[in-house]
Design a protein around this motif. Sequence first.
Motif, PDB file in Angstrom:
ATOM      1  N   PHE A  17       0.659  -0.888   0.087  1.00  0.00           N
ATOM      2  CA  PHE A  17      -0.048  -0.089   0.332  1.00  0.00           C
ATOM      3  C   PHE A  17       0.826   1.221  -0.199  1.00  0.00           C
ATOM      4  O   PHE A  17       0.392   2.378   0.815  1.00  0.00           O
ATOM      5  CB  PHE A  17      -0.893   0.512   1.597  1.00  0.00           C
ATOM      6  CG  PHE A  17      -2.196  -1.163   0.843  1.00  0.00           C
ATOM      7  CD1 PHE A  17      -3.408  -0.910   0.685  1.00  0.00           C
ATOM      8  CD2 PHE A  17      -1.591  -1.952   2.124  1.00  0.00           C
ATOM      9  CE1 PHE A  17      -4.537  -2.361   0.299  1.00  0.00           C
ATOM     10  CE2 PHE A  17      -2.563  -3.266   2.089  1.00  0.00           C
ATOM     11  CZ  PHE A  17      -3.746  -3.253   0.948  1.00  0.00           C
ATOM     12  N   LYS A  18       1.833   1.474  -0.275  1.00  0.00           N
ATOM     13  CA  LYS A  18       2.700   2.258  -0.053  1.00  0.00           C
ATOM     14  C   LYS A  18       3.416   2.689   1.001  1.00  0.00           C
ATOM     15  O   LYS A  18       3.233   3.991   1.275  1.00  0.00           O
ATOM     16  CB  LYS A  18       3.036   3.286  -1.293  1.00  0.00           C
ATOM     17  CG  LYS A  18       2.855   2.097  -2.554  1.00  0.00           C
ATOM     18  CD  LYS A  18       3.791   3.034  -3.447  1.00  0.00           C
ATOM     19  CE  LYS A  18       3.746   2.204  -5.089  1.00  0.00           C
ATOM     20  NZ  LYS A  18       3.428   0.908  -5.079  1.00  0.00           N
ATOM     21  N   GLU A  19       2.941   2.570   2.547  1.00  0.00           N
ATOM     22  CA  GLU A  19       3.222   2.873   3.451  1.00  0.00           C
ATOM     23  C   GLU A  19       3.964   1.570   4.498  1.00  0.00           C
ATOM     24  O   GLU A  19       4.146   0.805   4.297  1.00  0.00           O
ATOM     25  CB  GLU A  19       1.652   2.455   4.503  1.00  0.00           C
ATOM     26  CG  GLU A  19       0.520   3.393   3.882  1.00  0.00           C
ATOM     27  CD  GLU A  19      -0.556   3.122   5.303  1.00  0.00           C
ATOM     28  OE1 GLU A  19      -0.565   3.124   6.381  1.00  0.00           O
ATOM     29  OE2 GLU A  19      -1.501   2.086   4.665  1.00  0.00           O
ATOM     30  N   LYS A  20       4.460   2.765   4.853  1.00  0.00           N
ATOM     31  CA  LYS A  20       6.084   2.328   6.382  1.00  0.00           C
ATOM     32  C   LYS A  20       4.032   1.607   7.393  1.00  0.00           C
ATOM     33  O   LYS A  20       3.187   2.210   7.670  1.00  0.00           O
ATOM     34  CB  LYS A  20       6.313   3.998   6.868  1.00  0.00           C
ATOM     35  CG  LYS A  20       7.359   4.231   5.297  1.00  0.00           C
ATOM     36  CD  LYS A  20       8.370   4.866   5.851  1.00  0.00           C
ATOM     37  CE  LYS A  20       8.829   5.461   5.027  1.00  0.00           C
ATOM     38  NZ  LYS A  20      10.355   6.101   4.936  1.00  0.00           N
ATOM     39  N   SER A  21       5.518   1.194   8.133  1.00  0.00           N
ATOM     40  CA  SER A  21       5.029  -0.239   9.078  1.00  0.00           C
ATOM     41  C   SER A  21       6.209   0.634  10.291  1.00  0.00           C
ATOM     42  O   SER A  21       7.226   0.185  10.316  1.00  0.00           O
ATOM     43  CB  SER A  21       4.586  -1.371   9.131  1.00  0.00           C
ATOM     44  OG  SER A  21       4.082  -1.957  10.388  1.00  0.00           O
ATOM     45  N   PHE A  22       5.761   0.578  11.793  1.00  0.00           N
ATOM     46  CA  PHE A  22       6.951   1.271  12.820  1.00  0.00           C
ATOM     47  C   PHE A  22       6.883  -0.547  12.933  1.00  0.00           C
ATOM     48  O   PHE A  22       7.750  -0.229  13.843  1.00  0.00           O
ATOM     49  CB  PHE A  22       5.947   1.300  13.834  1.00  0.00           C
ATOM     50  CG  PHE A  22       6.320   1.528  14.835  1.00  0.00           C
ATOM     51  CD1 PHE A  22       7.277   2.752  15.296  1.00  0.00           C
ATOM     52  CD2 PHE A  22       6.175   0.925  16.185  1.00  0.00           C
ATOM     53  CE1 PHE A  22       7.889   2.185  16.488  1.00  0.00           C
ATOM     54  CE2 PHE A  22       7.468   1.021  17.168  1.00  0.00           C
ATOM     55  CZ  PHE A  22       8.117   1.826  17.321  1.00  0.00           C
ATOM     56  N   PHE A  23       5.902  -1.644  12.815  1.00  0.00           N
ATOM     57  CA  PHE A  23       6.916  -3.243  13.139  1.00  0.00           C
ATOM     58  C   PHE A  23       7.124  -3.257  11.814  1.00  0.00           C
ATOM     59  O   PHE A  23       5.926  -4.143  10.921  1.00  0.00           O
ATOM     60  CB  PHE A  23       5.806  -3.659  13.994  1.00  0.00           C
ATOM     61  CG  PHE A  23       5.222  -3.123  15.074  1.00  0.00           C
ATOM     62  CD1 PHE A  23       5.753  -3.377  16.010  1.00  0.00           C
ATOM     63  CD2 PHE A  23       3.256  -2.401  15.333  1.00  0.00           C
ATOM     64  CE1 PHE A  23       5.113  -2.806  17.346  1.00  0.00           C
ATOM     65  CE2 PHE A  23       3.674  -1.822  16.604  1.00  0.00           C
ATOM     66  CZ  PHE A  23       3.984  -1.884  17.493  1.00  0.00           C
ATOM     67  N   PRO A  24       8.295  -4.350  11.893  1.00  0.00           N
ATOM     68  CA  PRO A  24       8.547  -4.871  10.248  1.00  0.00           C
ATOM     69  C   PRO A  24       8.035  -6.007  10.651  1.00  0.00           C
ATOM     70  O   PRO A  24       6.725  -6.384   9.459  1.00  0.00           O
ATOM     71  CB  PRO A  24      10.592  -4.811  10.556  1.00  0.00           C
ATOM     72  CG  PRO A  24      10.781  -4.546  11.728  1.00  0.00           C
ATOM     73  CD  PRO A  24       9.315  -3.766  12.249  1.00  0.00           C
TER      74      PRO A  24
END
Length: 117
Positions: A78-85
């Motif tokens: 979704f072309k989003e970053k996530s805090f938890f890999p």
Amino acid sequence: MSSTSAITTHVLDTSRGIAAQGLAISLYYHDTIQDKWNLIKHSVTNKDGRCLDLLQMEQFQAGNYKLTFQTSLYFEEFKEKSFFPFVEVIFVVNDPNSHFHVPLLLSPYSYTTYRGT
């Protein structure tokens, strides 16, 4: 819901209000003698965000299990970053004659899990 898998999961993307389709999941069993996690299976959630093929009842035994959810790979779609890999959920099975359902409610910056039915 009927399933032949002893362990199942259901992942909901709460940031979008949808099932988390295509999320990679791995199931491990802890070998207490060697103190290491042994891979049982890699799988991917279906269109309903469910993973129903992780472990057959015949192979199920008491002990510690771990589900690893590849959350950053999912959010990258979704072309989003996530805090938890990734998210790891470790749980104990005392009665291998029972079914274990471990849902995950997921967003890019939080998650919740619980013992389901």
